[in-house]
Design a protein around this motif. Structure first.
Motif, short mmCIF file in Angstrom:
data_model
loop_
_atom_site.label_atom_id
_atom_site.label_comp_id
_atom_site.label_asym_id
_atom_site.label_seq_id
_atom_site.Cartn_x
_atom_site.Cartn_y
_atom_site.Cartn_z
N LEU A 10 0.83 -1.21 0.00
CA LEU A 10 0.00 0.00 0.00
C LEU A 10 0.86 1.26 0.00
N LEU A 11 1.95 1.24 0.76
CA LEU A 11 2.87 2.38 0.78
C LEU A 11 3.52 2.58 -0.59
N ALA A 12 3.85 1.49 -1.26
CA ALA A 12 4.44 1.59 -2.60
C ALA A 12 3.43 2.19 -3.57
N LEU A 13 2.18 1.77 -3.48
CA LEU A 13 1.14 2.35 -4.34
C LEU A 13 0.93 3.83 -4.03
N MET A 14 1.00 4.18 -2.75
CA MET A 14 0.88 5.58 -2.36
C MET A 14 2.03 6.40 -2.93
N GLY A 15 3.24 5.87 -2.82
CA GLY A 15 4.41 6.55 -3.37
C GLY A 15 4.33 6.68 -4.88
N ALA A 16 3.78 5.65 -5.52
CA ALA A 16 3.65 5.68 -6.97
C ALA A 16 2.52 6.60 -7.43
N ARG A 57 3.52 22.21 -1.70
CA ARG A 57 3.38 21.27 -0.58
C ARG A 57 3.17 19.84 -1.10
N ALA A 58 2.42 19.68 -2.21
CA ALA A 58 2.22 18.34 -2.78
C ALA A 58 3.55 17.75 -3.25
N TYR A 59 4.39 18.59 -3.83
CA TYR A 59 5.72 18.16 -4.26
C TYR A 59 6.54 17.67 -3.07
N ARG A 60 6.55 18.46 -1.99
CA ARG A 60 7.32 18.10 -0.80
C ARG A 60 6.72 16.88 -0.10
N ALA A 61 5.40 16.74 -0.10
CA ALA A 61 4.77 15.58 0.53
C ALA A 61 5.22 14.29 -0.17
N HIS A 62 5.30 14.35 -1.50
CA HIS A 62 5.75 13.19 -2.25
C HIS A 62 7.21 12.85 -1.92
N LEU A 63 8.06 13.86 -1.89
CA LEU A 63 9.46 13.62 -1.55
C LEU A 63 9.61 13.08 -0.12
N ASN A 64 8.84 13.64 0.82
CA ASN A 64 8.90 13.17 2.21
C ASN A 64 8.47 11.71 2.32
N LEU A 65 7.42 11.34 1.57
CA LEU A 65 6.98 9.94 1.60
C LEU A 65 8.08 9.03 1.09
N LEU A 66 8.70 9.41 -0.02
CA LEU A 66 9.75 8.56 -0.59
C LEU A 66 10.96 8.46 0.33
N GLU A 67 11.36 9.58 0.93
CA GLU A 67 12.57 9.54 1.75
C GLU A 67 12.39 8.75 3.03
N GLN A 68 11.16 8.62 3.52
CA GLN A 68 10.96 7.84 4.74
C GLN A 68 10.51 6.42 4.44
N ILE A 101 -0.16 8.59 5.70
CA ILE A 101 -1.38 9.14 5.10
C ILE A 101 -1.71 10.49 5.74
N ALA A 102 -1.64 10.55 7.07
CA ALA A 102 -1.92 11.81 7.77
C ALA A 102 -0.92 12.88 7.37
N HIS A 103 0.34 12.51 7.20
CA HIS A 103 1.36 13.47 6.81
C HIS A 103 1.07 14.04 5.42
N ALA A 104 0.77 13.16 4.46
CA ALA A 104 0.51 13.62 3.09
C ALA A 104 -0.72 14.52 3.03
N VAL A 105 -1.80 14.07 3.64
CA VAL A 105 -3.03 14.87 3.62
C VAL A 105 -2.83 16.19 4.36
N GLY A 106 -2.22 16.11 5.53
CA GLY A 106 -1.99 17.32 6.32
C GLY A 106 -1.05 18.29 5.64
N TYR A 107 -0.04 17.78 4.96
CA TYR A 107 0.93 18.63 4.28
C TYR A 107 0.28 19.33 3.09
N ILE A 108 -0.39 18.56 2.23
CA ILE A 108 -0.97 19.13 1.02
C ILE A 108 -2.06 20.14 1.35
N THR A 109 -2.89 19.84 2.34
CA THR A 109 -4.00 20.74 2.68
C THR A 109 -3.59 21.85 3.65
N ALA A 110 -2.37 21.79 4.15
CA ALA A 110 -1.84 22.76 5.12
C ALA A 110 -2.58 22.73 6.45
N THR A 111 -3.20 21.60 6.76
CA THR A 111 -3.87 21.48 8.06
C THR A 111 -2.91 20.96 9.14
#
Length: 138
Positions: A10-16, A57-68, A101-111
């Motif tokens: 699931l994480l791989a699909l999210m990263g992809a 933020r969407a760009y950074r969320a993607h990079l953060n997901l991949l790096e972790q 998931i919380a990180h990506a959603v929170g980062y992109i939406t700035a919440t």
């Protein structure tokens, strides 16, 4: 198949797939976002710093997901190799997925703002440490 491996899938699909919000943002950018001096027919990579805040933020969320996720994936595969899955690895995997998931959603939406987003990222790091503990304890 072990739950940890399903979560890894699931994480791989999210990263992809996490590139999609960024590409949507870039392709719906207002006029003037692409440099006027770009040659006709030549596609240049968009400069993230020139994009709208949510697109950056969407760009950074993607990079953060991949790096972790890469270290986490390696640890999960190594724990699988030594047959070390346990309740600890199950809950570390579930927590890691929920945190990512919380990180990506929170980062992109700035919440997810300070200190929320760094705490979520740190929680993912702790999950990596727990998986490492399971590896060396096996």
């Amino acid at each position: 198949m072990a739950t940890e491996l399903v979560i890894l899938g699931l994480l791989a699909l999210m990263g992809a797939s996490l590139w999609i919000p960024y590409i949507i943002g870039v392709n719906t950018a207002p006029q003037g976002s692409i440099p006027a001096d770009a040659p006709d027919g030549f596609v240049i990579p968009p400069d993230p710093t020139l994009q709208r805040p949510w697109v950056r933020r969407a760009y950074r969320a993607h990079l953060n997901l991949l790096e972790q996720s890469v270290p986490f994936a390696i640890l999960v595969l190594l724990v699988d190799r030594v047959d070390g899955f346990s309740a600890l690895t199950l809950w570390a995997s579930v927590a890691f997925l929920v945190l990512r998931i919380a990180h990506a959603v929170g980062y992109i939406t700035a919440t997810a703002r300070f200190p929320g987003r760094p705490l979520i990222f740190t929680g993912g790091w702790v999950c990596c440490l727990l998986m490492g503990w399971a590896l060396f304890a096996a």
